[in-house]
Design an enzyme around this catalytic site. Sequence first.
Site: not given
Ligand code: BGC
Length: 808
Positions: A361-362, A488, A591-592
């Site tokens: 999704w980035d 996540e 996490k984010q």
């Molecule tokens: C993140 C995801 C991201 C992926 C690739 C993961 O660590 O939690 O949101 O899409 O890294 O960058």
Amino acid sequence: MSQGSIFPLEPWSIRESGLNLDLLARSESLFALSNGHIGLRGNLDEGEPHGIPGTYLNSFYEVRPLPYAEPAYGYPESGQTVVNVTNGKLIRLLVDDASFDVRFGRLLEHERVLDLRAGTLTRYADWESPAGRRIRVRSTRLVSFTQRAIAAFEYVVDVVDGPVRLIAQSELVANEPSPPRSGDPRVAAVLENPLVALEQDVHDRGATLLHRTRRSGLQMAAGMDHHVEAPGEVTMESTAMEDWARTTFVCTLEPGQRLRIVKLLAYGWSSVRSEPALRDQVAAALTGARHTGFEGLLAEQRAYLDEFWDGADVRLGGDPELQQGVRLSLFHVLQAGARAERRSLPAKGLTGPGYDGHTFWDTEAYLLPVLTYTQPRAAADALRWRHATLDLAKERAATLGLRGAAFPWRTIHGEECSGYWPAGTAAFHINADIAAAVTRYRSVTGDETLEVEAGLELLVETARLWISLGDHDVDGGWHIAGVTGPDEYSALMNDNVFTNLAAAHNLRSAAEAAERHPGLARDFGVTVEEIAAWREAANAVNMPYDTDLRVHQQSAGFTRLPAWDFEASRDQYPLLLHVPYFDLYRRQVIKQADLMLAQYWFGHHFDDEDKARNVDYYERRTVRDSSLSAAIQAVTAADVGHLELAYDYAYEAAQIDLRDIDHNSGDGLHIASLAGVWIALVAGFGGLRQHDGLLSFAPQLPDGISRLSFTVEWHGRRLGVDIKPDRATYTLRDGPDSSLAFHHNGKEVSVTTEKPVVEQVSRRSPMLPRPQQPSGREPMHRGEAPSSWIAAGGVAPAAGPGIGLPPR
Ligand code: BGC
């Protein structure tokens, strides 16, 4: 140089003086050159020593089995991994009998410069062979933005002591051995010998090698052609075997004399075209580049970048380090997307093998917002690629018992490649992120063609997915149960606010687009009843709220989960590598940015007080174990008046790879975080938003940034925004129309091409004090590197086993 910065602070370049062999992998990523189609890691010309050798072609991958200890229905059975393709960067040099190798003899001086305006990587080495012969090597390489299949190298050797016999070997090497796999799940699977030789073609000036992958059945060709200059006689001969080809140059030079080799390198690949067609494509590309010449390629590269920077540059007053960081970030975002042309934009771009070369999704949530406002054509092409994978997404939805399309959490070609269900397939929000990118593209560009070609169908099929995932309760409220949001460290939650609001936005956008194109919508089987159901669900979407704490719940029940002991885990970041997921899932540890992303994207659903309390609550529980977090936290912190905190986060996003904050930049750059620097500055301090087709700004600057200027494209026009602490100047140019209306701090303003508009700027006062972050996860303060990060190996400005020399 400011305290702790690793590279000299130059506004348009990254200069490495000396050579630290311990940091080679990171510098190979930072110095990677790409046009979105070809990616060359910044490996040394002679190939060794290296951190990770890497040459990539966008979407050229091999399939590999995804074994499960306990298989279950719907798990993907095979994965896709980007292939390290035929390496054409190699130019080895023999000086009399000694190989030019920085580990031997004496390296008297070494410097590499990534020039962000020229689009080149240059290298200078002053070297004395073990036998005491001294030479100076200068090389310049580029991956052409204008000739998509082409990379070019100029390799110059100046003889200091002589006479000396020089033997240069310019090579193509397939199936290079790769370093052993690491234990980190984020690192790529290593594929041994993925390429099978098909054909070799040799001529005087070079050679072409054709290979195919063993399982994915993709064919590729790599060809090289040379031009050589030296006084006196130069012998040139070419040979080729299955996995290598070599053009050798031999000459004897006196002190003061020079050997110059120009190497042109071309790549082509296809899943359908024949070997002769690929061979001819590469030959044609080489002939075209030869016609342009190395100087011509340099000039074209410069002109392309001049145009890019004209529309995309972000200028900062008062902070040269962040200035350098934002330009490096924009350069790599451009490199990831510029000429990808209907292929995926991987999380690492084409800078390294990390995450197997997968796209997440980035792309839609981080890269495309930047590209839409600065390089809209590249954004449209990325969405066309998604559309090209729609049939696979529909198949996936059917496998899952759902309607519409379920796009993969991670992929190269379009199939789901995440073998990890809770944080993979269950992260359904990717579908709404794609829909948001479609809607954003239309709002920002005013271009309807993408909607007709691809956008409407994407919106319709993703809307159908949401209707089959969500449910109305007895009171009519609409809920989505059992999904994973952006965070996540929570999984399979009910009513994740971000997912719910993004799904509602997806449904509304689909309804509006279907009504704009009723004929096309009918072709996709859309009925009036279906549109009504989309609107009904969107209007009844649930946003869980904790009425005692007066904050939104990231997902239903989140604020009532047990707390996480941050003090106990202060030395265990990233947590995913040190503690079990079951424990992360059942506690309040984030996490984010998740609710924070909802607050940024869908700000009109939150009032100012809730926003301030939400920031305060979620800041204290977010550990930023993903590099995608800081930029979004910058935006939400700025929005509620925590400008210094926002500044720290913007700085962190910009330093992610320059300082190797996550200790894995060697596997490839964090392209979403780099795109996030633009987001942090433009949406954070510029306050840029677009909602319902209206562009708005709410500028304010932190102490330390005296000026921020940027440009956004809006409906084919370029709007310049120049922010100072007390006023903002808006300038309109380049457009077909002479005026543009937008909002400044909620007030409607109109600017014409004749006359800039000046508006007052003042800071918003925070309602609450600056929040604390979890112990050990406070952001790096602007301008200083916390000693803990240096101790962890994140920052090492001094030289290692190589040499450290002052900048020339
Ligand atoms: C993140 C995801 C991201 C992926 C690739 C993961 O660590 O939690 O949101 O899409 O890294 O960058």
